[in-house]
Design a protein around this motif. Structure first.
Motif, PDB file in Angstrom:
ATOM      1  N   ALA A 210       0.822  -1.211   0.000  1.00  0.00           N
ATOM      2  CA  ALA A 210       0.000   0.000   0.000  1.00  0.00           C
ATOM      3  C   ALA A 210       0.856   1.260   0.000  1.00  0.00           C
ATOM      4  N   GLY A 211       2.173   1.106  -0.068  1.00  0.00           N
ATOM      5  CA  GLY A 211       3.069   2.257  -0.126  1.00  0.00           C
ATOM      6  C   GLY A 211       3.540   2.755   1.219  1.00  0.00           C
ATOM      7  N   GLY A 212       3.237   2.018   2.282  1.00  0.00           N
ATOM      8  CA  GLY A 212       3.653   2.399   3.622  1.00  0.00           C
ATOM      9  C   GLY A 212       4.663   1.441   4.201  1.00  0.00           C
ATOM     10  N   HIS A 213       4.684   1.369   5.524  1.00  0.00           N
ATOM     11  CA  HIS A 213       5.675   0.547   6.220  1.00  0.00           C
ATOM     12  C   HIS A 213       5.031  -0.204   7.368  1.00  0.00           C
ATOM     13  N   TRP A 214       5.451  -1.441   7.544  1.00  0.00           N
ATOM     14  CA  TRP A 214       5.263  -2.164   8.795  1.00  0.00           C
ATOM     15  C   TRP A 214       6.660  -2.373   9.360  1.00  0.00           C
ATOM     16  N   ILE A 215       6.945  -1.775  10.502  1.00  0.00           N
ATOM     17  CA  ILE A 215       8.289  -1.830  11.083  1.00  0.00           C
ATOM     18  C   ILE A 215       8.201  -1.969  12.590  1.00  0.00           C
TER      19      ILE A 215
ATOM     20  N   TYR B  50       8.929 -10.304  14.471  1.00  0.00           N
ATOM     21  CA  TYR B  50       9.398 -11.188  15.541  1.00  0.00           C
ATOM     22  C   TYR B  50      10.068 -10.461  16.704  1.00  0.00           C
ATOM     23  N   THR B  51       9.939  -9.142  16.786  1.00  0.00           N
ATOM     24  CA  THR B  51      10.634  -8.406  17.843  1.00  0.00           C
ATOM     25  C   THR B  51       9.701  -7.928  18.955  1.00  0.00           C
ATOM     26  N   GLY B  52       8.429  -8.294  18.887  1.00  0.00           N
ATOM     27  CA  GLY B  52       7.536  -8.035  20.001  1.00  0.00           C
ATOM     28  C   GLY B  52       6.846  -6.695  20.002  1.00  0.00           C
ATOM     29  N   ASN B  53       7.103  -5.868  19.002  1.00  0.00           N
ATOM     30  CA  ASN B  53       6.393  -4.598  18.873  1.00  0.00           C
ATOM     31  C   ASN B  53       6.330  -4.245  17.392  1.00  0.00           C
ATOM     32  N   GLY B  54       5.534  -3.222  17.050  1.00  0.00           N
ATOM     33  CA  GLY B  54       5.474  -2.856  15.647  1.00  0.00           C
ATOM     34  C   GLY B  54       4.515  -1.718  15.391  1.00  0.00           C
ATOM     35  N   MET B  55       4.626  -1.177  14.185  1.00  0.00           N
ATOM     36  CA  MET B  55       3.765  -0.066  13.806  1.00  0.00           C
ATOM     37  C   MET B  55       3.500  -0.074  12.311  1.00  0.00           C
ATOM     38  N   ALA B  56       2.329   0.438  11.959  1.00  0.00           N
ATOM     39  CA  ALA B  56       2.011   0.763  10.575  1.00  0.00           C
ATOM     40  C   ALA B  56       2.088   2.276  10.451  1.00  0.00           C
ATOM     41  N   VAL B  57       2.769   2.749   9.419  1.00  0.00           N
ATOM     42  CA  VAL B  57       2.955   4.188   9.272  1.00  0.00           C
ATOM     43  C   VAL B  57       3.125   4.522   7.795  1.00  0.00           C
ATOM     44  N   ASN B  58       2.635   5.687   7.399  1.00  0.00           N
ATOM     45  CA  ASN B  58       2.852   6.080   6.008  1.00  0.00           C
ATOM     46  C   ASN B  58       4.314   6.488   5.805  1.00  0.00           C
ATOM     47  N   ASP B  59       4.712   6.624   4.577  1.00  0.00           N
ATOM     48  CA  ASP B  59       6.122   6.869   4.280  1.00  0.00           C
ATOM     49  C   ASP B  59       6.589   8.223   4.801  1.00  0.00           C
ATOM     50  N   ALA B  60       5.729   9.232   4.714  1.00  0.00           N
ATOM     51  CA  ALA B  60       6.138  10.595   5.054  1.00  0.00           C
ATOM     52  C   ALA B  60       6.414  10.785   6.539  1.00  0.00           C
ATOM     53  N   LEU B  61       5.757  10.003   7.395  1.00  0.00           N
ATOM     54  CA  LEU B  61       5.874  10.209   8.840  1.00  0.00           C
ATOM     55  C   LEU B  61       6.740   9.174   9.540  1.00  0.00           C
ATOM     56  N   LYS B  62       7.255   8.215   8.787  1.00  0.00           N
ATOM     57  CA  LYS B  62       8.007   7.108   9.399  1.00  0.00           C
ATOM     58  C   LYS B  62       9.151   7.599  10.284  1.00  0.00           C
TER      59      LYS B  62
END
Length: 268
Positions: A232-237, A246-258
């Protein structure tokens, strides 16, 4: 395996995931908002119901019938070791707490790894009759009820002051020592809401929110989300900026605000 045959393998599994998740939705909705629904507690005190277990059993049966050599890992049942490069990662009801409260913001998640890399994700919302899905290289798609699928795209908002920030459980930020980061994100965002679990992440994937952060999660909470967000053009990190489940946390964020969001989390 050529690119053509690899894409064929992914599309075949996507079709299976879409039909299997639809069958799981039918099972789940039999128990949704039922006064007779019994809620049990797992060892970590999280809730589980007959709908969770039944839906995962159904998904596993459908996968095993179609692709008997694939591995399977899920939240409710023991892992199954396969003999090829594909591994399914399942969460039959992501958002069991909303489900047991009769709130429609829960979803069924199917992620697929190929040689350890996530290449497919399906997130279906049974009570909303919506599904968001993606395979690597083919974009992300959002289907609402009987409408034709539309492209799922993250927003292009570049200012946190214009952004919608979501999270699942506010108390978990304090648990991991990130309470100040949570407060800063709330304070600096246009709107902060508890539209959590997979629903919050799909708000980002479809451009209706810009940031969704889970300070604590498991691989099956995230496996379906990573390929959808990327397509979708964003990030899961994770909190270190790595595309990992596998690191126990995470976020969905658009590219501009990452970068800005990562900086806020790192400072607290």
């Amino acid at each position: 395996m050529t690119i053509h045959s690899e894409q064929f393998e992914l599309k075949a599994r996507l079709e299976l995931a879409l039909t299997a998740s639809e069958k799981a939705s039918e099972l789940i909705l039999k128990y949704y908002q039922s006064p007779e629904l019994k809620v049990d507690r797992k060892s970590d005190d999280s809730p589980v119901t007959i709908a969770d277990r039944g839906a995962e059993e159904l998904l596993r049966e459908e996968i095993t019938m179609a692709f008997p050599d694939d591995s399977i890992m899920g939240e409710e049942l023991p892992p199954v070791e396969g003999s090829n490069e594909f591994k399914w990662i399942l969460d039959p009801i992501d958002g069991t707490k909303p489900f047991t409260q009769g709130v429609p913001l829960f979803g069924t998640l199917l992620g697929l790894e190929e040689n350890g890399k996530l290449v497919m994700g399906v997130c279906r919302f049974p009570a909303l009759d919506e599904v968001v899905y993606a395979i690597k290289g083919d974009g992300a798609w959002w289907k609402i009820r009987d409408q034709e699928p539309r492209r799922a795209r993250v927003s292009e908002k570049a200012q946190l002051s214009d952004a919608v920030f979501c999270t699942t459980t506010m108390t978990r930020w304090e648990t991991i020592g990130k309470q100040k980061a949570y407060e800063n994100l709330c304070r600096n965002s246009y709107l902060a809401r508890g539209w959590g679990d997979c629903y919050g992440h799909m708000l980002v994937a479809t451009g209706r929110a810009e940031v969704m952060v889970d300070p604590v999660l498991s691989p099956w909470d995230a496996a379906a989300l990573l390929p959808i967000l990327e397509e979708a053009g964003g990030h899961w990190i994770d909190f270190d900026g790595k595309p990992s489940i596998y690191t126990g946390n995470g976020m969905a964020v658009n590219d501009a605000l990452k970068d800005e969001v990562l900086q806020i989390i790192a400072q607290n």
